[in-house]
Write a protein that holds these residues in place. Structure first.
Motif, PDB file in Angstrom:
ATOM      1  N   LEU A 113       0.831  -1.207   0.000  1.00  0.00           N
ATOM      2  CA  LEU A 113       0.000   0.000   0.000  1.00  0.00           C
ATOM      3  C   LEU A 113       0.861   1.250   0.000  1.00  0.00           C
ATOM      4  N   SER A 114       1.958   1.213   0.739  1.00  0.00           N
ATOM      5  CA  SER A 114       2.869   2.358   0.775  1.00  0.00           C
ATOM      6  C   SER A 114       3.495   2.606  -0.586  1.00  0.00           C
ATOM      7  N   ALA A 115       3.825   1.524  -1.313  1.00  0.00           N
ATOM      8  CA  ALA A 115       4.400   1.667  -2.656  1.00  0.00           C
ATOM      9  C   ALA A 115       3.392   2.288  -3.617  1.00  0.00           C
ATOM     10  N   ILE A 116       2.132   1.882  -3.506  1.00  0.00           N
ATOM     11  CA  ILE A 116       1.088   2.458  -4.363  1.00  0.00           C
ATOM     12  C   ILE A 116       0.946   3.949  -4.072  1.00  0.00           C
ATOM     13  N   LYS A 117       0.971   4.287  -2.797  1.00  0.00           N
ATOM     14  CA  LYS A 117       0.855   5.690  -2.395  1.00  0.00           C
ATOM     15  C   LYS A 117       1.988   6.509  -2.991  1.00  0.00           C
ATOM     16  N   THR A 118       3.195   5.936  -2.979  1.00  0.00           N
ATOM     17  CA  THR A 118       4.350   6.634  -3.533  1.00  0.00           C
ATOM     18  C   THR A 118       4.183   6.864  -5.024  1.00  0.00           C
ATOM     19  N   LEU A 119       3.730   5.850  -5.738  1.00  0.00           N
ATOM     20  CA  LEU A 119       3.506   6.006  -7.173  1.00  0.00           C
ATOM     21  C   LEU A 119       2.435   7.046  -7.453  1.00  0.00           C
ATOM     22  N   ALA A 120       1.357   6.990  -6.687  1.00  0.00           N
ATOM     23  CA  ALA A 120       0.262   7.937  -6.904  1.00  0.00           C
ATOM     24  C   ALA A 120       0.686   9.357  -6.587  1.00  0.00           C
ATOM     25  N   LYS A 121       1.560   9.499  -5.597  1.00  0.00           N
ATOM     26  CA  LYS A 121       2.004  10.827  -5.184  1.00  0.00           C
ATOM     27  C   LYS A 121       2.862  11.468  -6.268  1.00  0.00           C
ATOM     28  N   LYS A 122       3.627  10.641  -6.960  1.00  0.00           N
ATOM     29  CA  LYS A 122       4.500  11.158  -8.001  1.00  0.00           C
ATOM     30  C   LYS A 122       3.740  11.450  -9.285  1.00  0.00           C
ATOM     31  N   THR A 167      12.510  -8.107   3.634  1.00  0.00           N
ATOM     32  CA  THR A 167      13.401  -7.037   3.183  1.00  0.00           C
ATOM     33  C   THR A 167      13.955  -7.264   1.785  1.00  0.00           C
ATOM     34  N   SER A 168      13.905  -8.498   1.281  1.00  0.00           N
ATOM     35  CA  SER A 168      14.412  -8.748  -0.066  1.00  0.00           C
ATOM     36  C   SER A 168      13.580  -8.040  -1.126  1.00  0.00           C
ATOM     37  N   LEU A 169      12.348  -7.653  -0.775  1.00  0.00           N
ATOM     38  CA  LEU A 169      11.463  -6.982  -1.733  1.00  0.00           C
ATOM     39  C   LEU A 169      11.545  -5.464  -1.649  1.00  0.00           C
ATOM     40  N   LEU A 170      12.207  -4.939  -0.610  1.00  0.00           N
ATOM     41  CA  LEU A 170      12.161  -3.504  -0.355  1.00  0.00           C
ATOM     42  C   LEU A 170      13.255  -2.753  -1.092  1.00  0.00           C
ATOM     43  N   THR A 171      13.021  -1.449  -1.248  1.00  0.00           N
ATOM     44  CA  THR A 171      14.043  -0.565  -1.817  1.00  0.00           C
ATOM     45  C   THR A 171      14.971  -0.154  -0.690  1.00  0.00           C
ATOM     46  N   ASP A 211      10.134  -2.236  -3.925  1.00  0.00           N
ATOM     47  CA  ASP A 211      10.690  -1.801  -5.202  1.00  0.00           C
ATOM     48  C   ASP A 211       9.627  -1.996  -6.285  1.00  0.00           C
ATOM     49  N   GLU A 212       9.517  -1.011  -7.163  1.00  0.00           N
ATOM     50  CA  GLU A 212       8.471  -1.042  -8.193  1.00  0.00           C
ATOM     51  C   GLU A 212       8.492  -2.338  -9.003  1.00  0.00           C
ATOM     52  N   LYS A 213       9.669  -2.834  -9.303  1.00  0.00           N
ATOM     53  CA  LYS A 213       9.757  -4.050 -10.130  1.00  0.00           C
ATOM     54  C   LYS A 213       9.289  -5.290  -9.371  1.00  0.00           C
ATOM     55  N   ASN A 214       9.221  -5.208  -8.027  1.00  0.00           N
ATOM     56  CA  ASN A 214       8.788  -6.340  -7.223  1.00  0.00           C
ATOM     57  C   ASN A 214       7.315  -6.287  -6.853  1.00  0.00           C
ATOM     58  N   LEU A 215       6.612  -5.240  -7.290  1.00  0.00           N
ATOM     59  CA  LEU A 215       5.192  -5.140  -6.970  1.00  0.00           C
ATOM     60  C   LEU A 215       4.387  -6.202  -7.713  1.00  0.00           C
ATOM     61  N   ASN A 216       3.496  -6.865  -6.986  1.00  0.00           N
ATOM     62  CA  ASN A 216       2.633  -7.900  -7.542  1.00  0.00           C
ATOM     63  C   ASN A 216       1.253  -7.305  -7.798  1.00  0.00           C
ATOM     64  N   PRO A 217       0.790  -7.253  -9.060  1.00  0.00           N
ATOM     65  CA  PRO A 217      -0.515  -6.655  -9.337  1.00  0.00           C
ATOM     66  C   PRO A 217      -1.646  -7.280  -8.528  1.00  0.00           C
TER      67      PRO A 217
END
Length: 637
Positions: free
Chosen positions: A323-332, A402-406, A492-498
């Motif tokens: 959810l935090s990653a989505i928020k970051t994408l939406a914010k940008k 943590t392997s999925l995080l930026t 990380d954006e590349k690790n996001l699962n739709p």
């Protein structure tokens, strides 16, 4: 009673200053405080005010209760008599804004007031040099002051900023001028800010027929570690915005060139660069919009189908990071996530505590109060509801999140500290808790922390927790770093699962519309405990709890299964105690590390001294700042 429980700790101070066209300012201070059992009130002193005035005082606490305002504050009252009240205490040197502390524990005070004539109009610039915070006792562990214009943005193009009295940073970010103390402040430390504004941004009500540069700036910078020549003093020929006189430059042949000719070429280059930059920014935003649309299946939040099961199999940490990653994408890009609440540490702790209570790992029992203050948690010896912490059972190692995080670096002061002391805190934390950076592992480590803090009787008062971690902060610092990592970093954006994206947004929409969804079955109540855990994590637990009661086929059965009213009210103090404890140990530094930070900051300061000294971003100067208004001390008594 331990001495630590009698004292107060200002864990965090966040101040927002909004400048109005007439030069006045609206100030909001949010003070997160561990209130001890001694003293009766908090106060902010305003001395050296000249023609400035402070007024329109309002104070709220964490329950949103508005304090009663008294025009003449009586300092000679008991703590109970001052509770829920605030007011003005006039002294021979100025005025103090005061408010009653009330009960002990984790408290949040939101203080609003106005300052008239803060910004004054000088012959060359508009501006001020003002002490916004001065630590008299119980200094702030973390502090940030943000200054913004009412309807415009601040940047190095129209403003310059210099700060004094603390170790930290200053500069411009997102149209806001900020001053950040990146380590615990000491008694006598202050956040003094000198802001220089280009003419035309404001229309101050007060005009001073003198130069800002000579009457305010020179006095403030003298004795500081800013370079006076870079700041436009000591006969320096640096050109700054708003200057009426353009200096002359010599070319290699000795002929004199006017800066007007040079500026013409610069302006042309700037327009070209801005055009290229704007096109790149539009492309970047378009790419982010497309990526976000792809992740959400081409739908916005309002169109996302309900997801009735727990998202990602009930994985709290992975759901929050997604959810935090989505928020970051939406914010940008174009924000389509206005209803998504920011996931923070407080919600994480509350959710895990609630889950542990439901599992029986933490039980609510009555025990003897160990505090001697009637204003905090009851009279000593009185029976009160406490937290009984069962002995934690090691779940064994699992798959780390943590392997999925930026995870690039910790950034800012934390990265400077890690480089300076010669090791990576991130690496240390990951090595220490390898295999436990997942829901089961974090829950186990949290319970282990609470169990050890509770002592032999296994009964824990929230105030005891911070006293426990302060006695051995280095042991728990890696764990605090992991907890901050899991909420401060996104996937990380590349690790996001739709599929994960659609589950967490669909479930959020389902919870927000809980009372509007028609179908309800009694067997669904078996999931309602976890529904409330996730609602707590999303920050909408109160609303979901009310909706549950509206649609529950049998409210008696609901309360039997969930006991929501009782639990939701009881876990808040423990969640706040965890947050305060983790904040302390995560920011704790040994004397050796503290010295290393100063060396790292000095290196960083020297490498960007020109921009920093001329009013751009960089480190603050602990010395200097003379001639400021305000100040006089702020703390508790």
């Amino acid at each position: 009673m331990p001495v630590a429980l009698a004292q107060h700790t200002l864990q965090r101070l966040d101040m927002q200053v909004v400048l109005h066209h007439d030069g006045s300012a609206s100030v909001t201070e949010v003070r997160q405080v561990q209130v001890g059992t001694s003293g009766t009130e908090g106060y902010i002193t305003f001395n050296n005010m000249g023609i400035m005035e402070v007024g329109n005082l309002k104070v709220f606490d964490e329950t949103d209760s508005c304090f009663v305002v008294e025009e003449e504050w009586d300092v000679n009252r008991t703590r109970r008599e001052k509770q829920g009240r605030c007011g003005y205490h006039y002294t021979a040197s100025g005025v103090e804004l005061c408010w009653g502390l009330g009960k002990a524990g984790e408290r949040t005070y939101e203080i609003h007031y106005t300052l008239t004539n803060l910004v004054k109009s000088y012959t060359d610039y508009d501006g001020f040099n003002h002490s916004f915070y001065e630590a008299a006792n119980s200094p702030a562990q973390k502090a940030r002051v943000e200054i913004m214009l009412e309807d415009d943005s601040l940047s190095t193009e129209n403003a310059g900023v210099w700060t004094f009295g603390y170790y930290g940073y200053k500069g411009f970010e997102g149209g806001v001028c900020e001053a950040v103390a990146d380590e615990a402040m000491g008694n006598g430390d202050a956040i003094i800010i000198m802001l220089q504004l280009q003419k035309g941004l404001l229309s101050p009500a007060v005009t001073v027929e003198e130069s800002f540069t000579e009457t305010v700036k020179r006095r403030a910078l003298e004795g500081s570690d800013y370079d006076l020549e870079d700041a436009g003093l000591e006969g320096g020929a640096s050109f700054q915005f708003g200057s009426d006189t353009l200096p002359e430059l010599e070319d290699t042949d000795g002929e004199v060139l006017t800066v007007l000719g040079v500026i013409g070429g610069i302006i042309t280059s700037i327009f070209i660069a801005v055009g290229v930059s704007n096109r790149k920014e539009k492309k970047r935003k378009q790419r982010l919009r497309e990526r976000l649309s792809q992740l959400m299946g081409g739908m916005g939040l309002d169109d996302m189908p309900y997801y009735r099961n727990l998202p990602i199999g009930g994985n709290l940490l992975l759901s929050g990071a997604t959810l935090s990653a989505i928020k970051t994408l939406a914010k940008k890009g174009d924000s389509v996530m206005d209803d998504v609440r920011k996931i923070g540490l407080q919600q994480l702790y509350n959710a895990f505590v609630l889950r542990m209570v439901y599992k029986g790992n933490i039980q609510l029992k009555y025990g003897e109060v160990r505090s001697s203050s009637a204003d905090s948690q009851g009279e000593k010896g009185e029976q009160q509801k406490l937290f009984y912490i069962n002995e934690p059972v090691d779940p064994g190692q699992g798959d780390d999140l943590t392997s999925l995080l930026t995870i690039d670096s910790w950034g800012g002061a934390e990265m400077n500290k890690n480089e300076a002391v010669g090791y990576s805190m991130e690496k240390k934390a990951k090595e220490t808790y390898q295999g436990y950076i997942n829901d089961a592992g974090i829950e186990y480590q949290l319970q282990k922390l609470l169990y050890e803090a509770a002592g032999e009787d296994h009964l824990l008062q929230p105030e005891e927790l911070k006293f426990y971690v302060t006695s051995d902060p280095l042991t728990w610092r890696p764990f605090a770093s992991i907890l901050n990592l899991l909420t401060a970093k996104t996937i990380d954006e590349k690790n996001l699962n739709p599929s994960h994206v659609q589950q967490v947004t669909g479930f959020l929409r389902y919870l927000k519309d809980f009372s509007l969804v028609a179908e309800r079955h009694l067997e669904e109540t078996s999931l309602w405990k976890e529904y409330l855990v996730f609602a707590t994590f999303y920050g909408i637990a109160d609303q979901v709890l009310k909706d549950m009661k509206k649609v529950a086929p049998d409210v008696t059965q609901l309360n039997k299964l969930v006991r929501p009213d009782e639990i939701m009210a009881d876990i808040e103090p423990l969640g706040k105690a965890i947050a305060g404890s983790v904040l302390f140990v995560n920011s704790f530094m040994t004397p050796e590390e503290h010295k290393a930070v100063q060396k790292a900051r000095a290196r960083a300061s020297s490498s960007s001294s020109s921009s920093r000294s001329s009013g751009g971003s960089g480190s603050s100067s602990y010395s200097g700042g003379g001639g400021y208004s305000g100040g006089g001390g702020s703390g508790f008594r």
